[in-house]
Design an enzyme around this catalytic site. Structure first.
Site, PDB file in Angstrom:
ATOM      1  N   LYS A   1     -28.572 -32.657   6.833  1.00 43.38           N
ATOM      2  CA  LYS A   1     -29.339 -33.612   6.030  1.00 43.38           C
ATOM      3  C   LYS A   1     -30.823 -33.666   6.374  1.00 43.38           C
ATOM      4  O   LYS A   1     -31.189 -33.641   7.542  1.00 43.38           O
ATOM      5  CB  LYS A   1     -28.770 -35.015   6.232  1.00 43.38           C
ATOM      6  CG  LYS A   1     -27.378 -35.169   5.700  1.00 43.38           C
ATOM      7  CD  LYS A   1     -26.884 -36.573   5.987  1.00 43.38           C
ATOM      8  CE  LYS A   1     -25.561 -36.840   5.276  1.00 43.38           C
ATOM      9  NZ  LYS A   1     -25.109 -38.205   5.514  1.00 43.38           N
TER      10      LYS A   1
ATOM     11  N   ARG B   1     -22.938 -30.068  32.268  1.00 45.04           N
ATOM     12  CA  ARG B   1     -23.957 -31.042  32.685  1.00 45.04           C
ATOM     13  C   ARG B   1     -24.004 -31.196  34.196  1.00 45.04           C
ATOM     14  O   ARG B   1     -25.069 -31.475  34.751  1.00 45.04           O
ATOM     15  CB  ARG B   1     -23.692 -32.388  32.019  1.00 45.04           C
ATOM     16  CG  ARG B   1     -24.086 -32.348  30.561  1.00 45.04           C
ATOM     17  CD  ARG B   1     -23.895 -33.676  29.897  1.00 45.04           C
ATOM     18  NE  ARG B   1     -24.500 -33.637  28.568  1.00 45.04           N
ATOM     19  CZ  ARG B   1     -24.217 -34.478  27.598  1.00 45.04           C
ATOM     20  NH1 ARG B   1     -23.341 -35.447  27.797  1.00 45.04           N
ATOM     21  NH2 ARG B   1     -24.814 -34.381  26.429  1.00 45.04           N
TER      22      ARG B   1
ATOM     23  N   GLY C   1     -30.191 -35.946  21.187  1.00 46.72           N
ATOM     24  CA  GLY C   1     -31.175 -36.915  20.697  1.00 46.72           C
ATOM     25  C   GLY C   1     -32.514 -36.805  21.392  1.00 46.72           C
ATOM     26  O   GLY C   1     -33.569 -36.930  20.759  1.00 46.72           O
TER      27      GLY C   1
ATOM     28  N   GLY D   1     -27.292 -30.515  18.796  1.00 41.73           N
ATOM     29  CA  GLY D   1     -25.876 -30.358  19.145  1.00 41.73           C
ATOM     30  C   GLY D   1     -25.216 -29.143  18.513  1.00 41.73           C
ATOM     31  O   GLY D   1     -24.730 -28.246  19.207  1.00 41.73           O
TER      32      GLY D   1
HETATM   33  P1  ADP Z   1     -27.932 -30.120  14.960  1.00 43.06           P
HETATM   34  O1  ADP Z   1     -26.750 -30.814  15.609  1.00 43.06           O
HETATM   35  O2  ADP Z   1     -28.102 -28.718  15.454  1.00 43.06           O
HETATM   36  O3  ADP Z   1     -29.193 -30.946  15.024  1.00 43.06           O
HETATM   37  P2  ADP Z   1     -27.167 -31.096  12.360  1.00 43.06           P
HETATM   38  O4  ADP Z   1     -26.327 -32.125  13.025  1.00 43.06           O
HETATM   39  O5  ADP Z   1     -28.368 -31.537  11.624  1.00 43.06           O
HETATM   40  O6  ADP Z   1     -27.578 -29.942  13.399  1.00 43.06           O
HETATM   41  O7  ADP Z   1     -26.306 -30.308  11.279  1.00 43.06           O
HETATM   42  C1  ADP Z   1     -25.194 -29.522  11.628  1.00 43.06           C
HETATM   43  C2  ADP Z   1     -24.228 -29.446  10.479  1.00 43.06           C
HETATM   44  O8  ADP Z   1     -24.844 -29.037   9.274  1.00 43.06           O
HETATM   45  C3  ADP Z   1     -23.132 -28.448  10.750  1.00 43.06           C
HETATM   46  O9  ADP Z   1     -21.942 -29.123  11.042  1.00 43.06           O
HETATM   47  C4  ADP Z   1     -23.037 -27.637   9.447  1.00 43.06           C
HETATM   48  O10 ADP Z   1     -21.712 -27.464   8.990  1.00 43.06           O
HETATM   49  C5  ADP Z   1     -23.825 -28.478   8.483  1.00 43.06           C
HETATM   50  N1  ADP Z   1     -24.354 -27.666   7.382  1.00 43.06           N
HETATM   51  C6  ADP Z   1     -25.173 -26.600   7.467  1.00 43.06           C
HETATM   52  N2  ADP Z   1     -25.386 -26.068   6.252  1.00 43.06           N
HETATM   53  C7  ADP Z   1     -24.697 -26.825   5.359  1.00 43.06           C
HETATM   54  C8  ADP Z   1     -24.519 -26.792   3.945  1.00 43.06           C
HETATM   55  N3  ADP Z   1     -25.096 -25.848   3.195  1.00 43.06           N
HETATM   56  N4  ADP Z   1     -23.737 -27.746   3.379  1.00 43.06           N
HETATM   57  C9  ADP Z   1     -23.148 -28.685   4.133  1.00 43.06           C
HETATM   58  N5  ADP Z   1     -23.284 -28.780   5.472  1.00 43.06           N
HETATM   59  C10 ADP Z   1     -24.043 -27.861   6.088  1.00 43.06           C
HETATM   60 MG    MG Z   2     -25.682 -32.559  14.991  1.00 42.42          MG
END
Ligand code: ADP
Ligand code: MG
Length: 397
Positions: free
Chosen positions: A204, A43, A377, A354
């Site tokens: 999710k 950063r 975010g 993230g």
């Molecule tokens: P980002 O930070 O890129 O926005 P998220 O925080 O929404 O992504 O999700 C990241 C997490 O989703 C990772 O830690 C990963 O392990 C989890 N994940 C991905 N696929 C699955 C799955 N099939 N079941 C459970 N967790 C999952």
């Molecule tokens: Mg995340």
């Protein structure tokens, strides 16, 4: 304010900074270890182009940032002193850390500055007025300077005194990091080169509803992977074993499937495991054949191919959310394949979020991506079509 104003924000290039006192909001919220050493200075480095430009153009540079969550009081371990030291090294010139972010001592320091000098104000979140965006506090902060530059993209979704309040009192323009983030993502959302494809994954649906609904209206294809695909698969009537699922979101998933129609592309096969660890048994199966008691951990090879075929034809791709539990190496293949497809293609590729960013960096592919967003975010809120308060206050061209 609508999204069309995203790509025409004024930047440091559009104002005369020579001899001026310039208050620059940066995001120096870096991770520190227990002994107060910086463990990742990404950063700080990300802010260097703006700081160097201001030095080279004879501005007096007053940097302001938060660090951590001191909750409106002085926390010794959250002083910005290590940041000033690192910045001194990176810039090759002394950066003085002020003892506070306002008050008579700071005013005296500022009035003693020469053109090209840089000072770093103390953690602005030592005052509760910062996060509360108290007008009088913002006015005092602004009174140190002639011009305000916001380069803290990662904090632009927060309406705080140093990100929003100060803009009432000073001409407010973007720094180069802010410009790159907002204009690159803004252009993709407003006038994308088509086909425009979004790839959404992660754990999710509930955390990505806004992103999916906004992008669904704009894209030609929306590819769903990761844990959230399970809820869509269940909504389609497939058995998904013991996989992560959000039963409360099944109606929403059904609705998105209807609305998305041909645009929405779900996995046709998945990798399933009998446990969630690296020593588990795992195999690829069609979505109709997920064994009871097994867990979906990644997209399968046919899905990877299907996604790649769409990515190969795309002119713009926005990706948020890993395709599987990539933290466990055997379940990282889908995420890796998509990252490689983006790295190899000529499409404009934008990755935000993230874990998604961590994944491409870990795979060593970040420099082959058009834009790896630095905001967590803030990036998600842009993708949701929301107006970031810290961007809304910047002057338009
Ligand atoms: P980002 O930070 O890129 O926005 P998220 O925080 O929404 O992504 O999700 C990241 C997490 O989703 C990772 O830690 C990963 O392990 C989890 N994940 C991905 N696929 C699955 C799955 N099939 N079941 C459970 N967790 C999952
Ligand atoms: Mg995340």
């Amino acid at each position: 304010m609508d999204q069309t104003s995203l790509t025409d924000i004024k930047t440091v290039r559009d104002v005369d900074v020579s001899g001026k006192k310039v208050l620059v909001r940066v995001d120096f919220n870096i991770p520190l270890d227990k002994s107060g050493h910086i463990t990742d200075d990404t950063r700080i480095r990300a802010a260097l182009p703006t700081i160097r430009y201001l030095i080279d153009h004879n501005a007096r540079v007053i940097l302001v940032s938060h660090l951590g969550r001191p909750d409106g009081k002085v926390v010794e371990s959250q002083r910005l002193t290590p940041v000033a030291d690192r910045l001194t090294q990176l810039l090759g010139k002394p950066v003085v850390k002020a003892p506070d972010c306002m008050g008579p001592e700071v005013e005296a320091m500022v009035s003693g500055m020469q053109a090209g000098d840089v000072i770093l104000l103390e953690n602005v979140r030592f005052y509760p007025e910062e996060e509360a965006n108290v007008r009088e506090f913002a006015r005092k902060l602004a009174s140190l300077a002639d011009i305000y530059v916001n380069d803290a993209f990662g904090t632009a979704h927060r309406a705080h005194a140093s990100t929003v309040g100060v803009a009432e009192f000073l001409p407010a323009v973007a720094g180069f990091l802010m410009e790159k983030e907002v204009v690159t993502i803004g252009r993709a959302l407003e006038a994308p080169a088509r086909p425009f494809v979004a790839i959404i994954g992660g754990a999710k649906i509930s955390s990505k509803i806004g992103v999916i609904t906004n992008l669904l209206e704009k894209v030609d294809y929306l590819l769903i992977g990761g844990g959230m695909a399970n809820t869509f698969l269940k909504a389609e009537g497939y058995a998904i074993g013991k996989s992560l699922v959000e039963d409360q979101q099944i109606d929403l998933a059904k609705d998105l499937i209807l609305r998305g129609d041909e645009k929405l592309v779900l996995p046709v096969d998945v990798v399933v495991a009998d446990r969630l660890d690296a020593t588990a048994n795992f195999k690829a199966v069609d979505v109709e054949a997920v064994p009871p008691d097994w867990i979906i951990v990644d997209i399968g090879p046919r899905t990877v191919q299907k996604f790649k075929d769409i990515v190969d034809k795309a002119k713009t791709v926005v990706w948020n959310g890993p395709m599987g539990v990539f933290e466990i190496p055997p379940f990282a293949q889908g995420t890796r394949a998509i990252a490689e497809a983006l790295a190899e293609s000529n499409t404009i590729s934008i990755i935000g979020g993230g874990e998604s960013v961590a994944a491409v960096e870990q795979m060593g592919l970040a420099d082959k991506i058009t834009h790896v967003s630095t905001g967590g975010g803030a990036t998600l809120e842009l993708l949701e079509g929301r107006v970031l308060p810290g961007v809304a206050v910047l002057v338009r061209k």
